[in-house]
Enzyme design. Sequence first.
Site, short mmCIF file in Angstrom:
data_model
loop_
_atom_site.label_atom_id
_atom_site.label_comp_id
_atom_site.label_asym_id
_atom_site.label_seq_id
_atom_site.Cartn_x
_atom_site.Cartn_y
_atom_site.Cartn_z
N SER A 159 8.75 -29.25 15.50
CA SER A 159 7.98 -28.75 14.38
C SER A 159 6.60 -29.46 14.13
CB SER A 159 8.63 -28.27 13.15
OG SER A 159 8.10 -27.27 12.30
N ASP A 189 13.11 -18.79 18.37
CA ASP A 189 12.19 -19.52 17.16
C ASP A 189 11.47 -18.42 16.12
OD1 ASP A 189 10.56 -21.01 15.14
OD2 ASP A 189 10.49 -22.79 16.90
N HIS A 245 14.51 -22.28 15.13
CA HIS A 245 13.53 -23.22 15.02
C HIS A 245 13.95 -24.45 14.73
CE1 HIS A 245 9.46 -24.84 13.91
NE2 HIS A 245 9.93 -25.34 12.69
#
Length: 882
Positions: free
Chosen positions: A529, A746, A784
Amino acid sequence: MAMAMQRHRRALKNFCLAFSCGAAWAALSWPQSASAQAPTLPPLPQSISEQARAQLSAVPPAPDGPPLTIVQMRAFADQFQLAWSAKQKLRYPVTVADETLGGVPVRIISPSHGSTEGKKVLLDLHGGGFQLDSGSLTENVPIAAITGIPVIAVRYRLSPENPFPAAVNDALAVYRVLLKSHAPRDIAVYGTSAGAVLGPELIARLLAERLPVPAALGVFSGDADLARSGDSAQLFPFKMGSLNLAAVMAAYAGTTSLKDPAISPLYGNLKGFPPTLCITSGRDFLMSATANLCRALELQGVSATTIVFDGLPHAFWTYIDAPETDDAFKLMANFLVVRLGFKESSVTVERASSAGSVSEPTADLATRCEALKGEQLPDTTIMVAQAVPAGPFQSAFMPIAAQVPAHCRVEGRISPEPGSDIRFEVWMPMSGWNGRLYGSGNGGFGGAISYSPGPVEAVQHGAAGVSTDTGHSVSSASAAEDGSWAQGHPERLKDYGYRAVHLATKGAQALVLAYYGKRAEHSYFASCSNGGREGLMEAERYPEDYDGILAGAPAYDWTGVAADFVWNSKALHEAGAAIPISKVPSIQRAVREACSVTRGFVHDPPSCKFDPTVLLCKSADSDFCLTAPQVSALKKIYSGPRDSKGTSIYPGFSASGAEVGVPPGNGWDGWMLAPVGGDSHQERYPREMLKYFVTALKTDVEHFDFDHDYAALKAELGPILDATDPDLTAFGARGGKLILWHGWADPGLPPQHTIDYFKKVRATIGVKKADRTMRLFMVPGVQHCLGGPGPNDFSQFVAPAQPADPHTEMTAALEQWVEAGIAPDSIIATHTPNTIELNPQPATPDNAELICAYPKIAVSTHGDFAAPSSFRCKAPAAVGRQ
């Protein structure tokens, strides 16, 4: 973008807090409980250990927000059990097997060193408020190891779907099976919380059916009078989701009267009960109930002993890492073995205790570590340099403690310009260093050192580790999405954007040299991320820092991400367009029906042609359809942001068939869509950036103009935050290796944008150079950074355990590429429901999948979905010709 592990841990922490100290499954509540349960209580007493006080005092107030559903609570309970029991096993070695006895699922926890006496057995009834399993593992790992006796944990049917007497019937069925192979004198029954309610109910049932009772009963924070709550229940209010204690008991009882002796044995005859041990604690909401039961037993001539631990919350032994927990398990174990005919065994207790003993570092290594306090580094102050013995470690951002080996821990501050205050830590193992340095990144807007994933796993696996807070500090994981720290502080924005990770890395490399007398042979960076963005920033701006970088779901184009989030938020804010989280399962179901689905998710989302119009409500609005404005909003989310001419600005999101968060909140629920009375991650980030990060642009999410404001946003913040430079020539020239990966499901960052970066690098430096430097893996069904129904576990965050397996661990594959020149073209990833643990799961045909380097995809040679060995990686064109 919040790094997945940090965000999930925040969710888990909020879940635990929601239970307060009155949770009947307090194995999930860990140290939060004491202060959350009764705000008016006096400070914790000095009579409890420093460890317990520290853990309980560090608890923030319970967060506001809607209570979790029973499905969400069960999911978190399962994850917590797997993670906590994994830590317990480091100290209490056991084996675990899932079986069925009498038609009832059970867990058999056996001591690894062998059973002390094969004729003896312990029957456990786990806690969990009757509605979830919070203890079939965690209550029993220490007991089995200390006693040397196998434990049969009954995984009874749960309420409210299965009210009384379903759970007691299940316990009785297992007990009947045990009676066929064991004498009653060789069986002991015990339980915690809800299990300590079921225990007395089981004994009452045995007496009613004239069956022999076991040799002993352990009531560990229990109750035998469900009709009346005691004084402690008034002092320490109970909360389970949206239910209070009376509501939970009513859900469990069903149509049975709470004064029926079958469900509340205190209203019946207790004379036939076996010898009983009652354990409770001073701030336990069931303290009164436990004490009342044991007093009644004594008055009716039953041998009963009551032990009360001072100042501690409900069932503390299932989640607090403190001396009192050791004492509680020892007292339980000694009672059980004595009642089963053994003498109290100091050998078994010492064996379990010595397994967790710490080893002190040698004087030479400790002295060398402490000498680093005087190390002179540019713009740097070394605040702490200390030798840390082996033992547990836990920070406020970690859900559970981690066992770490003896290491040298250095804490420093870097100030490259006035107002800049970058904090960083370097951990170096005292022995067995493998010559590697691992850097770890930060989720969201940073603001805290990432210990795990990070230095914790680095030293566990023989490497040195470094992490930074990115130049500012936040008090809690929830504050990681607050951007106020940047207002009026351009130096902090630069530190966060690109400078902190670089300077912390240079400091770590210098400290490694000073401590070991030689440089790290190889330096690696692994994160996801925003941490993935940090990794790309390193490769682009500071190609000499790391030899290998693993960047997962990288938020590398922060300004583009912000625009994408603004677009989605505006679409959902249009009149009637807000999609409630309750509709996410229907969206997921429709996607799966429209696309090719295997194992419950779409394996190749680009090939999925899903039209959300199929969900348009034919009549009244409901959770099973979408209104016309909601269909329009969903189409906009799929298309991505565009200007007034229809020109695409940023990719949209994929229809993945895995929209429901696993764990809860990790999917469209939480990321894309807002809970009732709250906002989503995608709303918060751009709001904070537009409010605090920019100075020239005066707008907000609601008034953002994609024709003009996007260019202004990118012009001001792009040079600081964006890692979009596709020229990796310098990184590749020195032998640097980059592995990108992204989950197709995601909900936080569009997977297509990572593919776009991959293609831009190839177009910029040429395919041959790119192939020598870079790989991309697209992982189906993964949300995610972690979670989701897909193959979500492949060592994507941390230094690999040794000996490393490059076939199943992505960081190991990176090491092999850097150190042996073998590029990874595929990896076997596994699915695990436990997203707290960071170690790969053993691959089986049921949980593993072959993941291929993009653009190749895995194709079965058998025509069905079987073991990874039955798959091959093929280019899409080759697949189409078959």
